[in-house]
Write a protein that holds these residues in place. Structure first.
Motif, short mmCIF file in Angstrom:
data_model
loop_
_atom_site.label_atom_id
_atom_site.label_comp_id
_atom_site.label_asym_id
_atom_site.label_seq_id
_atom_site.Cartn_x
_atom_site.Cartn_y
_atom_site.Cartn_z
N GLN A 15 0.80 -1.23 0.00
CA GLN A 15 0.00 0.00 0.00
C GLN A 15 0.84 1.28 0.00
N MET A 16 2.12 1.19 -0.29
CA MET A 16 2.95 2.39 -0.35
C MET A 16 3.63 2.47 -1.71
N ALA A 17 3.34 3.54 -2.44
CA ALA A 17 4.07 3.82 -3.67
C ALA A 17 5.40 4.48 -3.30
N VAL A 18 6.18 4.82 -4.33
CA VAL A 18 7.50 5.40 -4.09
C VAL A 18 7.41 6.68 -3.27
N GLY A 19 6.46 7.56 -3.61
CA GLY A 19 6.34 8.82 -2.88
C GLY A 19 6.03 8.64 -1.40
N PRO A 20 4.96 7.93 -1.05
CA PRO A 20 4.68 7.70 0.37
C PRO A 20 5.81 7.00 1.11
N LEU A 21 6.49 6.06 0.46
CA LEU A 21 7.58 5.38 1.15
C LEU A 21 8.74 6.34 1.41
N LEU A 22 9.00 7.26 0.47
CA LEU A 22 10.04 8.26 0.72
C LEU A 22 9.64 9.18 1.86
N VAL A 23 8.35 9.49 1.97
CA VAL A 23 7.88 10.29 3.11
C VAL A 23 8.13 9.53 4.42
N HIS A 24 7.84 8.23 4.41
CA HIS A 24 8.09 7.40 5.59
C HIS A 24 9.57 7.48 5.99
N LEU A 76 11.63 9.88 5.22
CA LEU A 76 11.87 11.26 5.65
C LEU A 76 11.52 11.43 7.12
N TYR A 77 10.40 10.88 7.54
CA TYR A 77 10.01 10.98 8.95
C TYR A 77 10.97 10.20 9.84
N ASP A 78 11.52 9.11 9.33
CA ASP A 78 12.51 8.37 10.12
C ASP A 78 13.77 9.20 10.31
N ALA A 79 14.20 9.91 9.27
CA ALA A 79 15.37 10.78 9.40
C ALA A 79 15.09 11.92 10.36
N PRO A 123 -0.55 3.25 6.46
CA PRO A 123 0.06 3.94 5.31
C PRO A 123 -0.74 5.15 4.84
N SER A 124 -1.99 5.30 5.30
CA SER A 124 -2.82 6.40 4.80
C SER A 124 -2.23 7.75 5.16
N PHE A 125 -1.56 7.86 6.30
CA PHE A 125 -0.99 9.15 6.70
C PHE A 125 0.09 9.61 5.73
N VAL A 126 1.06 8.71 5.43
CA VAL A 126 2.13 9.12 4.52
C VAL A 126 1.62 9.30 3.10
N GLN A 127 0.53 8.62 2.75
CA GLN A 127 -0.07 8.82 1.43
C GLN A 127 -0.61 10.24 1.31
N VAL A 128 -1.26 10.70 2.37
CA VAL A 128 -1.80 12.07 2.36
C VAL A 128 -0.66 13.08 2.31
N VAL A 129 0.37 12.87 3.11
CA VAL A 129 1.49 13.80 3.12
C VAL A 129 2.18 13.83 1.75
N ALA A 130 2.38 12.65 1.17
CA ALA A 130 3.04 12.57 -0.14
C ALA A 130 2.24 13.33 -1.20
N SER A 131 0.92 13.27 -1.11
CA SER A 131 0.08 13.94 -2.11
C SER A 131 0.20 15.45 -2.04
N ALA A 132 0.69 15.97 -0.91
CA ALA A 132 0.85 17.42 -0.76
C ALA A 132 2.06 17.95 -1.52
N TYR A 133 2.98 17.06 -1.90
CA TYR A 133 4.14 17.47 -2.70
C TYR A 133 3.72 17.43 -4.17
N LYS A 134 3.38 18.58 -4.72
CA LYS A 134 2.82 18.63 -6.07
C LYS A 134 3.87 18.31 -7.14
N ASN A 135 5.12 18.60 -6.87
CA ASN A 135 6.21 18.25 -7.79
C ASN A 135 7.24 17.43 -7.01
N PRO A 136 6.92 16.17 -6.72
CA PRO A 136 7.78 15.38 -5.83
C PRO A 136 9.21 15.23 -6.33
N SER A 137 9.41 15.25 -7.63
CA SER A 137 10.77 15.11 -8.15
C SER A 137 11.68 16.24 -7.67
#
Length: 232
Positions: A44-53, A55-58, A92-106
């Motif tokens: 249930q985590m795409a690349v963006g949400p997993l990178l957010v996860h 990021l929060y660990d860092a 995973p829903s939390f990081v999915q929401v956070v990831a969606s806030a990055y409009k240009n994730p690259s």
């Protein structure tokens, strides 16, 4: 077949963490925005949400490095994970929401990851100058080396998760893979890992449930197979 001898943890774990986080940055920099919707090995985590996860660990690492403790350690780099067995991951829903806030994730998400992860590595180097330094995190106290090893393990496992549909991604740092395997050895115990014939990357993927066990694996592991996955 006896598992490869992994030895003690590296002496310069902060440098290992730096290479570990650096390989993650190499993995995501240069991706197109649409690549952040690609699936990973993390359910249930795409690349963006997993990178957010990650990021929060860092960010958690930065907090821990600034939270010294005078209490006795109650966890090491192996026993830390006993509080996080398979299936205990966060929603995973939390990081999915956070990831969606990055409009240009690259640009925006990768830039945020790079900034925070590099700061965590610098903080790790400063804190590691005193090998007796103790930190608090998630309700536990760990020696600095043990704590940094947990960060390396988490990032290495998720690096392998990220690369599922990113064929050009770099491999994890070899020393980071050894730290991760050493952690799994500690959780599995010598009676189990003495029979393992997998290479290190396969060991990490199968012992954490990223790859299923086939009939040959089940025969090799015997009764130990029921103990997998060791970490979710």
């Amino acid at each position: 077949m006896r598992a490869p001898e992994r030895g003690a943890l590296p002496l310069r774990l902060a440098a290992t963490l730096g290479r570990t986080y650096g390989r993650l940055t190499e993995t995501v920099q240069g991706l197109a925005d649409e690549d952040f919707a690609r699936p990973t090995r993390c359910e249930q985590m795409a690349v963006g949400p997993l990178l957010v996860h990650l990021l929060y660990d860092a960010e958690r690492a930065l907090t821990a490095f600034a939270s010294p403790s005078t209490s006795e350690p109650d966890r090491d780099f192996v026993s830390y994970w006993k509080d996080f067995p398979a299936g205990s991951g966060s929603d995973p829903s939390f990081v999915q929401v956070v990831a969606s806030a990055y409009k240009n994730p690259s640009r925006s998400l990768v830039g945020h990851w790079r900034e925070v992860s590099e700061a965590a590595v610098r903080a790790a180097a400063v804190a590691s100058a005193d090998k007796h330094h103790l930190v608090q995190t998630q309700g536990h106290v760990l020696r600095i080396g043990d704590f940094v090893a947990t960060l390396v393990t988490e990032a290495t496992i998720h690096h392998l998760d990220l690369t599922l549909e990113l064929p050009d991604a770099p491999e994890p740092d070899p020393e980071a893979l050894q730290v991760t395997a050493r952690t799994l050895d500690g959780l599995f115990g010598p009676e189990a890992w003495d029979v393992i014939a997998w290479d290190t990357t396969t060991y990490v993927l199968k012992a954490t449930g990223r790859l299923p066990l086939d009939d040959q694996d089940l025969e090799m592991l015997g009764d130990h197979a029921s103990r997998l996955p060791l970490i979710g």
